[in-house]
Design a protein around this motif. Structure first.
Motif, PDB file in Angstrom:
ATOM      1  N   PHE A  29       3.559 -21.036  85.324  1.00 19.85           N
ATOM      2  CA  PHE A  29       3.354 -22.431  85.699  1.00 19.85           C
ATOM      3  C   PHE A  29       2.983 -23.233  84.461  1.00 19.85           C
ATOM      4  O   PHE A  29       2.016 -22.923  83.779  1.00 19.85           O
ATOM      5  CB  PHE A  29       2.249 -22.534  86.748  1.00 19.85           C
ATOM      6  CG  PHE A  29       1.846 -23.944  87.077  1.00 19.85           C
ATOM      7  CD1 PHE A  29       2.740 -24.801  87.702  1.00 19.85           C
ATOM      8  CD2 PHE A  29       0.591 -24.422  86.746  1.00 19.85           C
ATOM      9  CE1 PHE A  29       2.396 -26.105  87.997  1.00 19.85           C
ATOM     10  CE2 PHE A  29       0.222 -25.735  87.045  1.00 19.85           C
ATOM     11  CZ  PHE A  29       1.130 -26.564  87.670  1.00 19.85           C
ATOM     12  N   THR A  30       3.772 -24.247  84.166  1.00 20.08           N
ATOM     13  CA  THR A  30       3.491 -25.133  83.038  1.00 20.08           C
ATOM     14  C   THR A  30       3.271 -26.524  83.604  1.00 20.08           C
ATOM     15  O   THR A  30       4.222 -27.152  84.077  1.00 20.08           O
ATOM     16  CB  THR A  30       4.681 -25.145  82.049  1.00 20.08           C
ATOM     17  OG1 THR A  30       4.918 -23.798  81.627  1.00 20.08           O
ATOM     18  CG2 THR A  30       4.374 -26.012  80.848  1.00 20.08           C
ATOM     19  N   PRO A  31       2.020 -26.973  83.629  1.00 21.16           N
ATOM     20  CA  PRO A  31       1.769 -28.275  84.243  1.00 21.16           C
ATOM     21  C   PRO A  31       2.386 -29.401  83.429  1.00 21.16           C
ATOM     22  O   PRO A  31       2.503 -29.304  82.206  1.00 21.16           O
ATOM     23  CB  PRO A  31       0.236 -28.374  84.260  1.00 21.16           C
ATOM     24  CG  PRO A  31      -0.255 -27.355  83.295  1.00 21.16           C
ATOM     25  CD  PRO A  31       0.805 -26.314  83.144  1.00 21.16           C
ATOM     26  N   GLY A  32       2.766 -30.448  84.121  1.00 25.74           N
ATOM     27  CA  GLY A  32       3.282 -31.641  83.451  1.00 25.74           C
ATOM     28  C   GLY A  32       2.151 -32.454  82.842  1.00 25.74           C
ATOM     29  O   GLY A  32       0.997 -32.035  82.844  1.00 25.74           O
ATOM     30  N   VAL A  33       2.496 -33.623  82.325  1.00 30.72           N
ATOM     31  CA  VAL A  33       1.520 -34.433  81.575  1.00 30.72           C
ATOM     32  C   VAL A  33       0.289 -34.742  82.428  1.00 30.72           C
ATOM     33  O   VAL A  33      -0.852 -34.562  81.986  1.00 30.72           O
ATOM     34  CB  VAL A  33       2.177 -35.746  81.086  1.00 30.72           C
ATOM     35  CG1 VAL A  33       1.138 -36.669  80.467  1.00 30.72           C
ATOM     36  CG2 VAL A  33       3.272 -35.426  80.079  1.00 30.72           C
ATOM     37  N   ALA A  34       0.498 -35.201  83.652  1.00 33.80           N
ATOM     38  CA  ALA A  34      -0.639 -35.610  84.484  1.00 33.80           C
ATOM     39  C   ALA A  34      -1.536 -34.411  84.791  1.00 33.80           C
ATOM     40  O   ALA A  34      -2.758 -34.482  84.668  1.00 33.80           O
ATOM     41  CB  ALA A  34      -0.136 -36.248  85.770  1.00 33.80           C
ATOM     42  N   ALA A  35      -0.914 -33.288  85.174  1.00 32.25           N
ATOM     43  CA  ALA A  35      -1.710 -32.112  85.526  1.00 32.25           C
ATOM     44  C   ALA A  35      -2.401 -31.524  84.292  1.00 32.25           C
ATOM     45  O   ALA A  35      -3.529 -31.029  84.379  1.00 32.25           O
ATOM     46  CB  ALA A  35      -0.826 -31.068  86.200  1.00 32.25           C
ATOM     47  N   GLN A  36      -1.746 -31.603  83.126  1.00 33.66           N
ATOM     48  CA  GLN A  36      -2.382 -31.137  81.880  1.00 33.66           C
ATOM     49  C   GLN A  36      -3.641 -31.957  81.594  1.00 33.66           C
ATOM     50  O   GLN A  36      -4.700 -31.417  81.268  1.00 33.66           O
ATOM     51  CB  GLN A  36      -1.424 -31.309  80.686  1.00 33.66           C
ATOM     52  CG  GLN A  36      -0.186 -30.470  80.734  1.00 33.66           C
ATOM     53  CD  GLN A  36      -0.175 -29.345  79.708  1.00 33.66           C
ATOM     54  OE1 GLN A  36      -1.040 -29.252  78.856  1.00 33.66           O
ATOM     55  NE2 GLN A  36       0.796 -28.469  79.839  1.00 33.66           N
ATOM     56  N   THR A  37      -3.493 -33.277  81.713  1.00 34.36           N
ATOM     57  CA  THR A  37      -4.625 -34.171  81.451  1.00 34.36           C
ATOM     58  C   THR A  37      -5.762 -33.862  82.422  1.00 34.36           C
ATOM     59  O   THR A  37      -6.934 -33.756  82.038  1.00 34.36           O
ATOM     60  CB  THR A  37      -4.177 -35.636  81.623  1.00 34.36           C
ATOM     61  OG1 THR A  37      -3.020 -35.839  80.809  1.00 34.36           O
ATOM     62  CG2 THR A  37      -5.264 -36.610  81.212  1.00 34.36           C
ATOM     63  N   TYR A  38      -5.385 -33.690  83.686  1.00 34.56           N
ATOM     64  CA  TYR A  38      -6.374 -33.386  84.718  1.00 34.56           C
ATOM     65  C   TYR A  38      -7.097 -32.080  84.418  1.00 34.56           C
ATOM     66  O   TYR A  38      -8.331 -32.016  84.435  1.00 34.56           O
ATOM     67  CB  TYR A  38      -5.652 -33.313  86.066  1.00 34.56           C
ATOM     68  CG  TYR A  38      -6.492 -32.782  87.196  1.00 34.56           C
ATOM     69  CD1 TYR A  38      -7.415 -33.603  87.840  1.00 34.56           C
ATOM     70  CD2 TYR A  38      -6.356 -31.465  87.642  1.00 34.56           C
ATOM     71  CE1 TYR A  38      -8.190 -33.128  88.880  1.00 34.56           C
ATOM     72  CE2 TYR A  38      -7.117 -30.983  88.678  1.00 34.56           C
ATOM     73  CZ  TYR A  38      -8.035 -31.816  89.304  1.00 34.56           C
ATOM     74  OH  TYR A  38      -8.800 -31.328  90.332  1.00 34.56           O
ATOM     75  N   LEU A  39      -6.333 -31.033  84.090  1.00 38.73           N
ATOM     76  CA  LEU A  39      -6.928 -29.708  83.874  1.00 38.73           C
ATOM     77  C   LEU A  39      -7.834 -29.698  82.643  1.00 38.73           C
ATOM     78  O   LEU A  39      -8.903 -29.088  82.654  1.00 38.73           O
ATOM     79  CB  LEU A  39      -5.841 -28.647  83.743  1.00 38.73           C
ATOM     80  CG  LEU A  39      -5.188 -28.223  85.066  1.00 38.73           C
ATOM     81  CD1 LEU A  39      -3.959 -27.358  84.806  1.00 38.73           C
ATOM     82  CD2 LEU A  39      -6.176 -27.465  85.952  1.00 38.73           C
ATOM     83  N   ARG A  40      -7.407 -30.385  81.574  1.00 34.20           N
ATOM     84  CA  ARG A  40      -8.251 -30.417  80.364  1.00 34.20           C
ATOM     85  C   ARG A  40      -9.595 -31.058  80.670  1.00 34.20           C
ATOM     86  O   ARG A  40     -10.648 -30.564  80.266  1.00 34.20           O
ATOM     87  CB  ARG A  40      -7.539 -31.186  79.244  1.00 34.20           C
ATOM     88  CG  ARG A  40      -6.398 -30.410  78.636  1.00 34.20           C
ATOM     89  CD  ARG A  40      -5.769 -31.181  77.475  1.00 34.20           C
ATOM     90  NE  ARG A  40      -4.418 -30.708  77.254  1.00 34.20           N
ATOM     91  CZ  ARG A  40      -4.117 -29.533  76.704  1.00 34.20           C
ATOM     92  NH1 ARG A  40      -5.081 -28.733  76.309  1.00 34.20           N
ATOM     93  NH2 ARG A  40      -2.858 -29.162  76.559  1.00 34.20           N
ATOM     94  N   GLU A  41      -9.566 -32.167  81.413  1.00 30.54           N
ATOM     95  CA  GLU A  41     -10.836 -32.837  81.741  1.00 30.54           C
ATOM     96  C   GLU A  41     -11.618 -32.056  82.787  1.00 30.54           C
ATOM     97  O   GLU A  41     -12.843 -32.056  82.791  1.00 30.54           O
ATOM     98  CB  GLU A  41     -10.582 -34.277  82.203  1.00 30.54           C
ATOM     99  CG  GLU A  41     -10.137 -35.194  81.075  1.00 30.54           C
ATOM    100  CD  GLU A  41     -11.110 -35.189  79.884  1.00 30.54           C
ATOM    101  OE1 GLU A  41     -12.334 -35.093  80.104  1.00 30.54           O
ATOM    102  OE2 GLU A  41     -10.625 -35.248  78.737  1.00 30.54           O
ATOM    103  N   PHE A  42     -10.895 -31.371  83.668  1.00 28.77           N
ATOM    104  CA  PHE A  42     -11.567 -30.537  84.670  1.00 28.77           C
ATOM    105  C   PHE A  42     -12.358 -29.440  83.953  1.00 28.77           C
ATOM    106  O   PHE A  42     -13.420 -29.025  84.403  1.00 28.77           O
ATOM    107  CB  PHE A  42     -10.524 -29.932  85.613  1.00 28.77           C
ATOM    108  CG  PHE A  42     -11.060 -29.519  86.957  1.00 28.77           C
ATOM    109  CD1 PHE A  42     -11.906 -30.351  87.682  1.00 28.77           C
ATOM    110  CD2 PHE A  42     -10.687 -28.300  87.503  1.00 28.77           C
ATOM    111  CE1 PHE A  42     -12.380 -29.967  88.938  1.00 28.77           C
ATOM    112  CE2 PHE A  42     -11.160 -27.910  88.751  1.00 28.77           C
ATOM    113  CZ  PHE A  42     -12.003 -28.748  89.459  1.00 28.77           C
ATOM    114  N   GLY A  43     -11.833 -28.989  82.802  1.00 33.26           N
ATOM    115  CA  GLY A  43     -12.525 -28.004  81.978  1.00 33.26           C
ATOM    116  C   GLY A  43     -13.785 -28.577  81.334  1.00 33.26           C
ATOM    117  O   GLY A  43     -14.617 -27.841  80.803  1.00 33.26           O
TER     118      GLY A  43
END
Lengths: 184, 151
Positions: A29-43
């Protein structure tokens, strides 16, 4: 149930009543831009939402688009870690691959300020006390276990604050807010 | 991890459970175990293979299951040169819609042929059963081409 008739050659044979048709799909699974941004901040223990450019609806988690209009969403907002139960389900039957202690509560959590909910667990709450409109807050993993994963939040627990009215809970809230704005 | 490195992670989606068949699919699978193929009759006399509990057009309950032939014709097909890891077949084969004699709808299954040059819309194929059947669509190993002897 209607009686099924079969050819006489099957008279008296043991009927098949169940079947295993295992389905398994393995992805990278390779998240797109929105999901990447979300996951980085979720971290960083931050929860982001997207703002719809069409009507300002706040969508959590952000997917990069407003699916109602096909409109690109590139504005992010940081969300609070509190919300309410929009609707819920109590599970009493074990499911393969889900080794949670029974019974458990799955709920659509609507964060304060969000216009859609997302599925998560509710705990520290007996199932019979869970209700639509109940205020909840996130229970995070210990800081040293936080990563860029949806598993950061263990579950949501009741805050003990007064419920929000049933009429304003979950997706009903959208219509209540729209009406409020139209009346203003 | 570098902050600008692209994220990715393995994701597995799996449904491992047994499921109940209901009376119609159950009878269809019972038939396969006994090496016969059952369809179900609609009000207008046409026969659905594989069978369904309800008429897909009128929603009427269907109950009369009938045996159809073990041979039929290829309605349409595609060639699979490299089967995926979890495919029931491990060598190249065709996937085809096959209308059995006595049926009015086609069944989806494999045609075990040497190469795509053998395949043809309208070609005759018949069932190749597995030696040991258990009540599963895989009781049919596939369909194999054959020539009708009496043209």
């Amino acid at each position: 149930m209607a009686e099924i008739s079969v050819p006489s050659s099957l008279d008296g044979v043991e009927p098949v009543q169940s079947v295993r048709t295992p389905i398994r799909m393995e992805y990278i699974f390779t998240p797109g831009v929105a999901a990447q941004t979300y996951l980085r901040e979720f971290g960083n223990k931050k929860i982001l939402g997207n703002v719809s450019p069409v009507d300002g609806a706040v969508l959590v988690p952000p997917r990069g688009a407003d699916p109602r209009h096909g409109a690109l969403c590139d504005e992010f907002v940081e969300m609070p870690h509190t919300g309410h139960v929009g609707s819920f389900c109590v599970t009493n039957v074990p499911i393969p691959g889900r080794d949670l202690e029974l019974p458990y509560i799955s709920a659509w959590i609507f964060l304060d300020g969000a216009d859609i909910g997302f599925l998560n667990l509710v705990a520290e709450c007996p199932p019979e006390e869970c209700r639509i409109g109940m205020r909840v807050e996130a229970v995070w993993k210990p800081d040293d276990e936080i990563g860029m994963t949806a598993e950061n939040i263990l579950y949501w627990k009741p805050t003990g604050e007064p419920d929000i009215p049933f009429e304003a809970a979950g997706v009903r809230g959208w219509h209540v807010r729209r009406k409020g704005e139209a009346d203003a | 991890m570098e902050s600008n490195e692209r994220l990715s992670a393995p994701l597995v989606l799996e449904y491992p459970f047994r499921r109940t068949t209901g009376p119609v699919i159950g009878a269809f699978l019972t038939g396969l175990r006994e090496k016969i193929v059952l369809g179900i009759k609609r009000q207008d006399g046409t026969v659905l293979v594989p069978p369904t509990e309800y008429d897909p057009e009128t929603s009427e309950t269907l109950t009369e299951m009938v045996e159809v032939a073990q041979q039929g014709e290829v309605i349409t097909w595609t060639w699979v040169q490299e089967p995926r890891p979890q495919s029931p077949w491990d060598s190249p084969h065709a996937l085809a819609m096959i209308k059995l004699e006595g049926a009015d709808t086609p069944l989806f299954h494999a045609v075990l042929a040497e190469g795509p040059e053998v395949l043809e819309v309208g070609m005759k194929v018949r069932i190749k059963w597995r030696e040991v059947t258990e009540g599963h669509i895989k009781d049919i190993e596939g369909f194999v081409p054959f020539e009708e002897s009496n043209g």
